[in-house]
Design an enzyme around this catalytic site. Structure first.
Site, PDB file in Angstrom:
ATOM      1  N   LYS A   1      -8.286   5.920 -19.233  1.00 36.89           N
ATOM      2  CA  LYS A   1      -8.748   6.635 -20.555  1.00 36.89           C
ATOM      3  C   LYS A   1      -7.622   6.591 -21.393  1.00 36.89           C
ATOM      4  O   LYS A   1      -7.115   5.502 -21.728  1.00 36.89           O
ATOM      5  CB  LYS A   1      -9.088   8.085 -20.436  1.00 36.89           C
ATOM      6  CG  LYS A   1     -10.332   7.932 -19.145  1.00 36.89           C
ATOM      7  CD  LYS A   1     -11.622   7.488 -19.664  1.00 36.89           C
ATOM      8  CE  LYS A   1     -12.431   7.445 -18.216  1.00 36.89           C
ATOM      9  NZ  LYS A   1     -12.945   8.441 -17.645  1.00 36.89           N
TER      10      LYS A   1
ATOM     11  N   ARG B   1       0.853  -1.312  -0.008  1.00 35.15           N
ATOM     12  CA  ARG B   1       0.160   0.077  -0.132  1.00 35.15           C
ATOM     13  C   ARG B   1       0.780   1.275   0.109  1.00 35.15           C
ATOM     14  O   ARG B   1       0.542   1.941  -0.833  1.00 35.15           O
ATOM     15  CB  ARG B   1      -1.022  -0.068   1.129  1.00 35.15           C
ATOM     16  CG  ARG B   1      -1.534   1.330   1.434  1.00 35.15           C
ATOM     17  CD  ARG B   1      -2.888   1.249   2.196  1.00 35.15           C
ATOM     18  NE  ARG B   1      -2.875   0.663   3.399  1.00 35.15           N
ATOM     19  CZ  ARG B   1      -2.052   0.774   4.521  1.00 35.15           C
ATOM     20  NH1 ARG B   1      -1.275   1.958   4.495  1.00 35.15           N
ATOM     21  NH2 ARG B   1      -2.298  -0.095   5.579  1.00 35.15           N
TER      22      ARG B   1
ATOM     23  N   ASP C   1      -7.944  18.597 -14.140  1.00 41.26           N
ATOM     24  CA  ASP C   1      -7.983  17.180 -14.745  1.00 41.26           C
ATOM     25  C   ASP C   1      -7.917  17.302 -16.250  1.00 41.26           C
ATOM     26  O   ASP C   1      -8.584  17.938 -17.118  1.00 41.26           O
ATOM     27  CB  ASP C   1      -9.750  16.888 -14.454  1.00 41.26           C
ATOM     28  CG  ASP C   1     -10.092  15.441 -15.129  1.00 41.26           C
ATOM     29  OD1 ASP C   1      -9.205  15.096 -15.894  1.00 41.26           O
ATOM     30  OD2 ASP C   1     -11.089  14.999 -14.620  1.00 41.26           O
TER      31      ASP C   1
ATOM     32  N   TYR D   1     -16.744  16.430 -15.310  1.00 43.04           N
ATOM     33  CA  TYR D   1     -17.068  14.864 -15.338  1.00 43.04           C
ATOM     34  C   TYR D   1     -17.917  14.707 -14.325  1.00 43.04           C
ATOM     35  O   TYR D   1     -18.254  15.185 -13.085  1.00 43.04           O
ATOM     36  CB  TYR D   1     -15.739  14.174 -14.940  1.00 43.04           C
ATOM     37  CG  TYR D   1     -16.108  12.593 -15.131  1.00 43.04           C
ATOM     38  CD1 TYR D   1     -16.615  11.915 -16.108  1.00 43.04           C
ATOM     39  CD2 TYR D   1     -16.030  12.011 -13.883  1.00 43.04           C
ATOM     40  CE1 TYR D   1     -16.688  10.540 -16.011  1.00 43.04           C
ATOM     41  CE2 TYR D   1     -16.212  10.718 -13.826  1.00 43.04           C
ATOM     42  CZ  TYR D   1     -16.401   9.843 -14.860  1.00 43.04           C
ATOM     43  OH  TYR D   1     -16.759   8.659 -14.802  1.00 43.04           O
TER      44      TYR D   1
END
Ligand code: PLP
Length: 384
Positions: free
Chosen positions: A200, A51, A175, A103
């Site tokens: 994406k 992690r 973004d 978004y």
């Protein structure tokens, strides 16, 4: 060679990468392990628990920092997990100014999750500097920009917003998912944080969900890394490998996405059954001049409103498509088509959608890298 001196295409392949130390593997191995042996408590080779850090993720994080021309990359389980980490830099009472056509999932995270924790979001038309400055208070800590926006391709002047942010001591996060670092590098334009849904274009093959942040400032990186480790929404080793592999062909894919996007946008613009086309490459597109200045080219995302009477008829066109797949998401090698009002933007109330232009008949295309003639023929047939 000094990392800063190599060009983008070389960075996409080699940035931050070196052969693996164990056997010289050219691609970093997928270190599919949760933990690492220690010789004495705390005595490990730089990795203690996956992690906190994992060598495959480190390889991706270095590549991300390199292509964005930043200093520190952080890879997350999804784009929204990356955004989540940015907002966790704030405290209750702090305010965020955000674009109003972001978004849908980002909007939902702001309004339905973080608003419950006392963070205040003010949504504005980011193309209008006065709307931004009018909303600034002593508590405004962050400006959230998405450009080009999803799904209307609005272009926000990153340099302009960065000046406002700097004047008021606020952070600017961008973004940049639609643009990718091939087309636009917000850190070079004054942003403090760049965020990607790596699901994406960075991944590029519709086979992974992941997110990324890149920053230059070491103190900011440390805070984000603390949040990343404390909340745990990390990018796993296999997913890190997939995104890293995607980045190696980003420049080549983007060239074709742009070429095909341009061809499809022009085809739609000339089509008698099309009312409106949203693509920042058109000279008469609002803020085309800014797009031209801050982006290398105009990308493969194209939205359009067909001349139809209602949403059902737009959906009818989508259902007729054969090469374009009707699906959520974007940025993969294959062409996708979607209906924002009922898919990605369904979480935004209809009145708000109509106000910003996400009408019920709007269709969004993620133009892939197939032969453009076949894509055009597919659209032509579906629109008959
Ligand atoms: C998809 C997307 C996101 C969310 O990313 P996930 O990887 O799906 O969590 C955020 N912003 C934009 C512009 C997107 O397209």
């Amino acid at each position: 060679m000094e990392e800063r001196n190599i060009r983008f295409n070389t960075k996409a392949i080699h940035g931050g990468q070196k052969p693996d130390e164990a056997y010289g593997a050219v691609m970093p191995p997928i270190y599919q392990t949760s933990t690492f042996a220690q010789s004495t408590p705390g005595g490990h080779k730089g990795y203690g628990y996956s992690r906190s850090a994992n060598p495959t993720r480190t390889a991706l994080e270095k590549a991300l920092a390199s292509v964005e021309n930043g200093n520190h990359g952080l890879a997350f389980a999804s784009g929204l997990a990356a955004l989540d980490a940015v907002i966790k830099l704030l405290a209750p009472g702090d305010e965020v100014i955000s674009g109003n056509d972001i978004y849908g999932g980002s909007y939902r995270l702001f309004n339905r999750v973080f608003a419950n924790f006392g963070i205040v979001f003010r949504f504005v038309d980011m193309q209008n500097s006065k709307e931004i400055t009018d909303r600034i208070t002593k508590k405004t800590k962050l400006i959230w920009v998405e450009t080009p926006t999803n799904p209307l391709m609005n272009i926000i002047d990153i340099g302009m917003v960065s000046q406002i942010a700097k004047q008021h001591g606020m952070l600017l996060a961008v973004d940049s998912t639609f643009a990718t670092p091939y087309l636009q590098r917000p850190l070079e334009l004054g942003a403090d944080i760049v965020m990607h849904s790596a699901t994406k274009y960075l991944g590029g093959h519709s086979d992974v969900v992941a997110g990324a942040l890149v920053v230059r400032d070491a103190g900011l990186a440390e805070k984000l890394r603390f949040i990343q480790n404390s909340t745990g929404a990390i990018c796993g080793p296999m997913d890190s490998f997939l995104v890293l592999r995607g980045i190696k062909t980003l420049h080549v894919r983007m060239q074709r996405h742009c070429e095909n996007g341009s061809a499809i946008a022009s085809f739609l613009k000339a089509h008698p059954r099309v009312e409106k086309v949203y693509w920042p490459g058109f000279e008469d597109f609002p803020n085309h001049a800014i797009a031209k200045r801050q982006m290398k080219a105009f990308g493969g995302m194209v939205s359009f409103v067909p001349k139809v009477g209602n949403a059902a008829q737009s959906i009818g066109i989508l259902e007729q498509l054969e090469i374009f797949t009707l699906a959520e998401s974007l940025g993969g090698v294959e062409s996708l088509a979607g209906h924002p009002a009922s898919m990605a933007h369904a979480s935004i109330p209809k009145a708000k959608r109509d106000k910003i232009g996400v009408v019920d008949t709007l269709i969004r295309l993620s133009v892939g890298i197939e032969d453009k003639e076949d894509l055009i023929a597919d659209l032509e047939r579906a629109m008959l």
